[in-house]
Design an enzyme around this catalytic site. Sequence first.
Site, PDB file in Angstrom:
ATOM      1  N   ASN A  14       4.443  17.550  13.666  1.00  0.00           N
ATOM      2  CA  ASN A  14       3.967  17.575  12.271  1.00  0.00           C
ATOM      3  C   ASN A  14       3.345  16.239  11.878  1.00  0.00           C
ATOM      4  O   ASN A  14       2.368  16.202  11.119  1.00  0.00           O
ATOM      5  CB  ASN A  14       5.114  17.951  11.320  1.00  0.00           C
ATOM      6  CG  ASN A  14       5.292  19.457  11.235  1.00  0.00           C
ATOM      7  OD1 ASN A  14       4.451  20.161  10.692  1.00  0.00           O
ATOM      8  ND2 ASN A  14       6.388  19.944  11.806  1.00  0.00           N
ATOM      9  N   MET A  90      15.861  14.441  11.146  1.00  0.00           N
ATOM     10  CA  MET A  90      17.032  15.310  11.202  1.00  0.00           C
ATOM     11  C   MET A  90      18.295  14.675  10.641  1.00  0.00           C
ATOM     12  O   MET A  90      19.400  14.942  11.108  1.00  0.00           O
ATOM     13  CB  MET A  90      17.248  15.789  12.656  1.00  0.00           C
ATOM     14  CG  MET A  90      16.052  16.524  13.223  1.00  0.00           C
ATOM     15  SD  MET A  90      15.409  17.851  12.163  1.00  0.00           S
ATOM     16  CE  MET A  90      16.345  19.229  12.786  1.00  0.00           C
ATOM     17  N   HIS A 109      10.246  22.511   6.225  1.00  0.00           N
ATOM     18  CA  HIS A 109      11.412  23.215   6.751  1.00  0.00           C
ATOM     19  C   HIS A 109      10.949  24.543   7.354  1.00  0.00           C
ATOM     20  O   HIS A 109      10.149  25.255   6.740  1.00  0.00           O
ATOM     21  CB  HIS A 109      12.427  23.465   5.624  1.00  0.00           C
ATOM     22  CG  HIS A 109      13.666  24.128   6.113  1.00  0.00           C
ATOM     23  ND1 HIS A 109      14.635  23.443   6.835  1.00  0.00           N
ATOM     24  CD2 HIS A 109      14.082  25.404   6.033  1.00  0.00           C
ATOM     25  CE1 HIS A 109      15.601  24.293   7.161  1.00  0.00           C
ATOM     26  NE2 HIS A 109      15.296  25.482   6.682  1.00  0.00           N
TER      27      HIS A 109
HETATM   28  C1  GAR Z   1       9.797  21.390  12.771  1.00  0.00           C
HETATM   29  O1  GAR Z   1       9.859  22.761  13.074  1.00  0.00           O
HETATM   30  C2  GAR Z   1      10.361  21.117  11.394  1.00  0.00           C
HETATM   31  O2  GAR Z   1      10.043  22.118  10.456  1.00  0.00           O
HETATM   32  C3  GAR Z   1      11.835  21.109  11.675  1.00  0.00           C
HETATM   33  O3  GAR Z   1      11.965  20.411  12.897  1.00  0.00           O
HETATM   34  C4  GAR Z   1      10.764  20.582  13.640  1.00  0.00           C
HETATM   35  C5  GAR Z   1      10.222  19.230  13.966  1.00  0.00           C
HETATM   36  O4  GAR Z   1       9.140  19.332  14.842  1.00  0.00           O
HETATM   37  N1  GAR Z   1      12.575  20.476  10.645  1.00  0.00           N
HETATM   38  C6  GAR Z   1      13.791  20.852  10.283  1.00  0.00           C
HETATM   39  O5  GAR Z   1      14.402  21.757  10.812  1.00  0.00           O
HETATM   40  C7  GAR Z   1      14.376  20.050   9.130  1.00  0.00           C
HETATM   41  N2  GAR Z   1      15.575  20.670   8.671  1.00  0.00           N
HETATM   42  P1  GAR Z   1       8.149  18.121  15.034  1.00  0.00           P
HETATM   43  O6  GAR Z   1       8.998  16.905  15.378  1.00  0.00           O
HETATM   44  O7  GAR Z   1       7.291  18.543  16.195  1.00  0.00           O
HETATM   45  O8  GAR Z   1       7.355  17.940  13.775  1.00  0.00           O
END
Ligand code: GAR
Length: 204
Positions: A14, A90, A109
């Site tokens: 992201n 996280m 999320h």
């Molecule tokens: C993503 O799917 C985000 O929405 C989720 O972790 C992933 C991170 O991916 N976030 C959560 O679950 C927060 N509670 P990334 O590091 O590739 O962006």
Amino acid sequence: MKKIGVLISGRGSNMVALADAVRDRRMADAEIAVVISNIASAGGVVKAQERGIATAVLDHRGKTREEHDRAMAAELRKHEVDLICLAGYMRLLSPWFIREFPYRILNIHPSLLPAFTGLNAQAQALEYGVKFSGCTVHFVDEELDHGAIIRQAVVPVLPQDDEHDLAERILVEEHKIYAEAVSLVLGGKYKIEGRRVLEATESL
Ligand code: GAR
């Protein structure tokens, strides 16, 4: 130029999507000023460095939540950020941190909030048996995955899906709506009524 600080704990896809939106000028006059990770080995740190973005690793271990958050706030202030984006960060933020930056922290999320808050939202959706899930960008308030919703996108849950399949389908949409939401907030063309974030149109 508006400055964004991104908090990560993992692979940072992201964060990369936001960086790409800046590069492609899909974000009104903005740049990512700093990427902060609480995990030294997070893949997103290297990806940020490859893009020439300043990074900081602030290990949370051995500190209270607020001590760690104060260190992050100091780093964010050093880079004079206007907006803080949680992108796979996280850890819970302390009430202190959230009060320091009211309506200046966004989170993404991987569910259609208010369904499936917390960890493993995609697995929760599969287990519950919903036919559609998706993702949500929201302002961060003091309750977990709770603040006012800026953008959502919906994806189908298919019969043969496992957690990975669903997470991947949702992630494609995450990358789109996060850049859109950041652009909206930085542009300031919205108003908040209660929990409702209303985008400015002629009728507002
Ligand atoms: C993503 O799917 C985000 O929405 C989720 O972790 C992933 C991170 O991916 N976030 C959560 O679950 C927060 N509670 P990334 O590091 O590739 O962006």
